[in-house]
Design a protein around this motif. Structure first.
Motif, mmCIF file in Angstrom:
data_model
loop_
_atom_site.group_PDB
_atom_site.id
_atom_site.type_symbol
_atom_site.label_atom_id
_atom_site.label_comp_id
_atom_site.label_asym_id
_atom_site.label_seq_id
_atom_site.Cartn_x
_atom_site.Cartn_y
_atom_site.Cartn_z
ATOM 1 N N THR A 262 15.865 12.693 -12.901
ATOM 2 C CA THR A 262 15.132 13.070 -11.696
ATOM 3 C C THR A 262 14.589 11.838 -10.995
ATOM 4 N N ALA A 263 14.085 10.887 -11.788
ATOM 5 C CA ALA A 263 13.527 9.662 -11.211
ATOM 6 C C ALA A 263 14.577 8.890 -10.435
ATOM 7 N N LEU A 264 15.778 8.761 -10.991
ATOM 8 C CA LEU A 264 16.843 8.028 -10.305
ATOM 9 C C LEU A 264 17.215 8.686 -8.988
ATOM 10 N N ARG A 265 17.252 10.022 -8.975
ATOM 11 C CA ARG A 265 17.606 10.727 -7.743
ATOM 12 C C ARG A 265 16.500 10.621 -6.697
ATOM 13 N N THR A 266 15.255 10.710 -7.162
ATOM 14 C CA THR A 266 14.127 10.808 -6.232
ATOM 15 C C THR A 266 13.743 9.456 -5.654
ATOM 16 N N ARG A 267 13.912 8.380 -6.397
ATOM 17 C CA ARG A 267 13.420 7.076 -5.944
ATOM 18 C C ARG A 267 14.060 6.660 -4.623
ATOM 19 N N ARG A 268 15.281 7.122 -4.371
ATOM 20 C CA ARG A 268 15.958 6.755 -3.120
ATOM 21 C C ARG A 268 15.334 7.425 -1.904
ATOM 22 N N ARG A 269 14.488 8.441 -2.155
ATOM 23 C CA ARG A 269 13.885 9.169 -1.042
ATOM 24 C C ARG A 269 12.425 8.773 -0.795
ATOM 25 N N ILE A 270 11.949 7.756 -1.485
ATOM 26 C CA ILE A 270 10.577 7.297 -1.271
ATOM 27 C C ILE A 270 10.433 6.781 0.157
ATOM 28 N N ASP A 271 9.439 7.287 0.882
ATOM 29 C CA ASP A 271 9.272 6.893 2.284
ATOM 30 C C ASP A 271 7.864 6.365 2.590
ATOM 31 N N GLU A 272 7.127 5.973 1.533
ATOM 32 C CA GLU A 272 5.813 5.379 1.717
ATOM 33 C C GLU A 272 5.676 4.181 0.789
ATOM 34 N N ILE A 273 4.828 3.239 1.187
ATOM 35 C CA ILE A 273 4.462 2.138 0.297
ATOM 36 C C ILE A 273 2.949 2.019 0.253
ATOM 37 N N ARG A 274 2.481 1.383 -0.799
ATOM 38 C CA ARG A 274 1.074 1.007 -0.896
ATOM 39 C C ARG A 274 0.999 -0.509 -0.888
ATOM 40 N N VAL A 275 0.237 -1.074 0.063
ATOM 41 C CA VAL A 275 -0.013 -2.520 0.054
ATOM 42 C C VAL A 275 -1.054 -2.771 -1.021
ATOM 43 N N LEU A 276 -0.578 -3.228 -2.178
ATOM 44 C CA LEU A 276 -1.477 -3.416 -3.317
ATOM 45 C C LEU A 276 -2.483 -4.521 -3.032
ATOM 46 N N ALA A 277 -2.001 -5.625 -2.463
ATOM 47 C CA ALA A 277 -2.900 -6.740 -2.139
ATOM 48 C C ALA A 277 -2.203 -7.664 -1.154
ATOM 49 N N LEU A 278 -2.981 -8.236 -0.260
ATOM 50 C CA LEU A 278 -2.493 -9.251 0.670
ATOM 51 C C LEU A 278 -3.625 -10.237 0.839
ATOM 52 N N GLY A 279 -3.366 -11.492 0.470
ATOM 53 C CA GLY A 279 -4.441 -12.481 0.497
ATOM 54 C C GLY A 279 -3.946 -13.864 0.863
ATOM 55 N N VAL A 280 -4.864 -14.663 1.373
ATOM 56 C CA VAL A 280 -4.573 -16.034 1.803
ATOM 57 C C VAL A 280 -5.636 -16.949 1.209
ATOM 58 N N LYS A 281 -5.207 -18.094 0.686
ATOM 59 C CA LYS A 281 -6.172 -19.063 0.185
ATOM 60 C C LYS A 281 -7.102 -19.503 1.319
ATOM 61 N N PRO A 282 -8.365 -19.774 1.001
ATOM 62 C CA PRO A 282 -9.335 -20.118 2.062
ATOM 63 C C PRO A 282 -8.888 -21.267 2.961
ATOM 64 N N GLU A 283 -8.249 -22.297 2.403
ATOM 65 C CA GLU A 283 -7.882 -23.459 3.218
ATOM 66 C C GLU A 283 -6.741 -23.186 4.183
ATOM 67 N N PHE A 284 -6.071 -22.032 4.045
ATOM 68 C CA PHE A 284 -4.965 -21.688 4.935
ATOM 69 C C PHE A 284 -5.289 -20.504 5.851
ATOM 70 N N GLN A 285 -6.515 -20.044 5.830
ATOM 71 C CA GLN A 285 -6.828 -18.811 6.546
ATOM 72 C C GLN A 285 -6.865 -18.974 8.066
ATOM 73 N N HIS A 286 -6.803 -20.193 8.565
ATOM 74 C CA HIS A 286 -6.805 -20.420 10.016
ATOM 75 C C HIS A 286 -5.394 -20.592 10.578
#
Length: 357
Positions: A262-286
């Motif tokens: 079931t997992a193999l069949r269903t995974r192809r139909r996933i239509d959402e994602i979760r952004v687990l984390a997105l980050g930038v080091k302080p010295e590059f934030q500009h």
């Protein structure tokens, strides 16, 4: 949304989860007439206490029938265990820390929980607040729809376009074949970008290795991106996960004997994602690294037919990130709350209220 039983067993196992190298926990069940009617954990995370300089005691994994007496018995049992260990409050739910599932869902019950996210009965809030639990912090999850990309503020695209020619920073996918090193790079950014966050606790080396092993089966290189300079200096990272809860919902917690088909069949139909984390080091934030990482997520969603994105939780006090989500056409769709009940006379409430987005 039944979780995988095998994964939950590993997570709760004091011998297999490296969290317990710096923590201890006890698990409680409430019974009535031979039937379980509730559960709760109590745990002390010494690494959190040392890093944050506090004496917090924690609870998690709270589930209960709509019964104030059962909820009270569970919280009292957890509180007693924590008080014996010198904790100044009981705070949660955290399953086990802010690096795991955390908070009680108080808004957004009509939406399915995404991967690595809890869902709670609406009456749980009534149970906790009826036992004297007060708000400590709220966490927001934002929804972004791929079809609304043309409404994103033009400055996002402009900053992304200038990233490499002006700052010498380029993006590349994470390499699944070298996942352990990539996860360590991810956590290098995570520890710097989130270290001042309320409730943050850095992961240990063993926890990083454990995380890499847990993520490998579900990591998709299309949704895992690294920003680095031409000399290989890490500037930022973005990690999103296909919402495998859309698969798990059909398995009733078990891959065997036939759930994997079931997992193999269903995974192809996933239509959402979760952004687990997105980050930038302080010295590059500009430099526009965040803008380029946002654009990379949009591009990947377009390529893969992903219609809907939810962010990972964002503290209500994180004004810059909440405003950035608005700039990306986001709207808050879920609110999680962390509660506390003070135990020591000298304990100062962790309560913070900004009014929210």
């Amino acid at each position: 949304m039944p979780p995988l039983v095998s994964e939950r067993k590993r997570h709760l196992d004091r011998r297999r989860n490296p969290f317990f190298e710096h923590a201890e926990a006890e698990y409680f069940l409430a019974w009535r007439d031979g039937e379980p009617v509730g559960r709760i954990s109590a745990h002390v995370d010494r690494r959190l206490n040392d890093f944050q300089g506090n004496r917090w005691g924690l609870f998690g994994f709270f589930e209960c029938e709509r019964d104030p007496s059962a909820a009270g018995a569970l919280l009292d049992a957890a509180q007693g265990w924590l008080a014996e260990r010198g904790r100044d409050r009981i705070l949660g739910p955290l399953d086990f820390s802010t690096n795991h599932e955390c908070g009680l869902l108080i808004e957004g019950h009509d939406l399915m929980p995404q991967i690595l996210e809890n869902w709670h009965q609406p009456y749980y809030r009534e149970l906790l607040e009826g036992q004297g639990m007060a708000k400590a912090m709220d966490l927001y999850k934002w929804e972004i729809m791929e079809r609304e990309r043309d409404r994103v503020l033009p400055i996002i695209e402009e900053l992304a376009e200038r990233l490499e020619p002006e700052h010498g920073i380029r993006l590349r996918p994470m390499r699944k074949r070298d996942l352990r090193a990539e996860v360590r790079a991810f956590m290098e950014v995570y520890n710097q970008a989130w270290s001042s966050n309320w409730g943050f606790v850095p992961l240990t080396d063993h926890e990083l290795d454990h995380m890499a092993g847990e993520l490998k089966p579900i990591l998709d290189e299309d949704f895992a991106c690294v920003a680095e300079t031409t000399d290989g200096t890490l500037a930022g990272v973005s990690l999103s996960l296909p919402d495998y809860n859309q698969v798990l919902a059909k398995l009733n917690g078990r891959l065997l004997p036939f759930g994997w088909l079931t997992a193999l069949r269903t995974r192809r139909r996933i239509d959402e994602i979760r952004v687990l984390a997105l980050g930038v080091k302080p010295e590059f934030q500009h430099t526009g690294v965040a803008a380029a990482l946002y654009r990379d997520v949009w591009d990947a969603c377009h390529r893969r037919g992903i219609a809907r994105v939810e962010t990972g939780w964002i503290l209500e006090t994180n004004e810059s990130m909440n405003r950035a989500m608005e700039a990306l056409t986001g709207r808050p769709v879920k609110r999680y709350r962390i509660y506390e009940r003070l135990l020591a006379p000298d304990a100062v409430p962790a309560f913070t209220d900004t009014g929210g987005p």
